[in-house]
Design an enzyme around this catalytic site. Structure first.
Site, short mmCIF file in Angstrom:
data_model
loop_
_atom_site.label_atom_id
_atom_site.label_comp_id
_atom_site.label_asym_id
_atom_site.label_seq_id
_atom_site.Cartn_x
_atom_site.Cartn_y
_atom_site.Cartn_z
CG HIS A 95 48.21 44.52 43.03
ND1 HIS A 95 48.03 45.49 43.99
CD2 HIS A 95 48.91 45.13 42.03
CE1 HIS A 95 48.57 46.63 43.59
NE2 HIS A 95 49.11 46.43 42.41
CG HIS A 102 51.81 43.82 38.62
ND1 HIS A 102 50.97 44.56 37.83
CD2 HIS A 102 51.96 44.54 39.76
CE1 HIS A 102 50.64 45.67 38.45
NE2 HIS A 102 51.23 45.69 39.63
P1 DGP Z 1 50.28 49.00 41.14
O1 DGP Z 1 51.03 50.15 40.61
O2 DGP Z 1 51.20 47.79 41.41
O3 DGP Z 1 49.44 49.36 42.34
O4 DGP Z 1 49.33 48.52 39.98
C1 DGP Z 1 47.95 48.59 40.01
C2 DGP Z 1 47.47 47.99 38.74
O5 DGP Z 1 46.07 47.78 38.83
C3 DGP Z 1 47.70 48.86 37.51
O6 DGP Z 1 48.53 48.15 36.63
C4 DGP Z 1 46.35 49.08 36.90
C5 DGP Z 1 45.46 48.09 37.60
N1 DGP Z 1 44.15 48.60 37.91
C6 DGP Z 1 43.86 49.74 38.55
N2 DGP Z 1 42.53 49.88 38.67
C7 DGP Z 1 41.98 48.77 38.09
C8 DGP Z 1 40.64 48.34 37.89
O7 DGP Z 1 39.67 48.98 38.28
N3 DGP Z 1 40.48 47.17 37.24
C9 DGP Z 1 41.53 46.42 36.80
N4 DGP Z 1 41.26 45.29 36.18
N5 DGP Z 1 42.81 46.81 36.98
C10 DGP Z 1 43.03 47.97 37.61
#
Ligand code: DGP
Length: 140
Positions: free
Chosen positions: A100, A102
């Site tokens: 993903h 950001h």
């Molecule tokens: P990372 O540390 O780069 O793997 O960031 C994962 C991001 O994903 C974190 O900023 C929070 C977000 N995230 C985790 N679970 C969910 C979810 O169920 N829904 C959404 N919209 N975001 C999520």
């Protein structure tokens, strides 16, 4: 799809998300723990864990989506800057093992730093040595 992956569950409508953009290969939705208003993540719909695993033919569409979403998020949040990044691998802070990107809207007075503020762990290797090591791998 990977059954236990929360981002795959979002892609397959098994988990809710606040989607802001979607195309055939890509989905973008608001981060559930935003670092700034409009913090969005852009993902390939296919379960790909890391950038190195992304097939070449998906690279262009993913970054085209990042470009489009960045433009729209900046307009919507009325900012003219964003920090865009990938936590690529667990040691880099990747909590969700589904690639993903950001997109974090930035303001001059938001108190945050640049990418250069993330880590300061440069070791004893000279730039010459580092370049040689990387070129060796390219040549392997
Ligand atoms: P990372 O540390 O780069 O793997 O960031 C994962 C991001 O994903 C974190 O900023 C929070 C977000 N995230 C985790 N679970 C969910 C979810 O169920 N829904 C959404 N919209 N975001 C999520």
């Amino acid at each position: 799809m990977s059954e236990n992956c929360i981002f795959c569950q979002i892609v397959n409508d098994r988990l809710e998300s606040r989607t802001v953009y979607e195309d055939e290969l890509t989905l973008a939705f608001l981060d559930v723990n935003p670092l700034a208003p409009g913090h969005t993540v852009v993902i390939p719909k296919a379960h790909i864990e890391r950038l190195e695993d992304l097939p070449t033919e998906q690279m262009g569409p993913l970054f085209e989506a990042v470009r489009r979403v960045t433009d729209k998020v900046q307009q919507a949040m009325k900012v003219d800057a964003t920090t865009i990044g990938i936590n690529n691998g667990r040691a880099a802070g990747q909590a969700v093992p589904h690639l993903h990107v950001h997109i974090i809207p930035r303001r001059a007075d938001d108190g945050g730093g640049s990418l250069h503020s993330i880590v300061h762990s440069n070791g004893p290797l000279s730039l010459d040595e580092v370049q040689r090591l990387i070129q060796q791998v390219f040549g392997a």
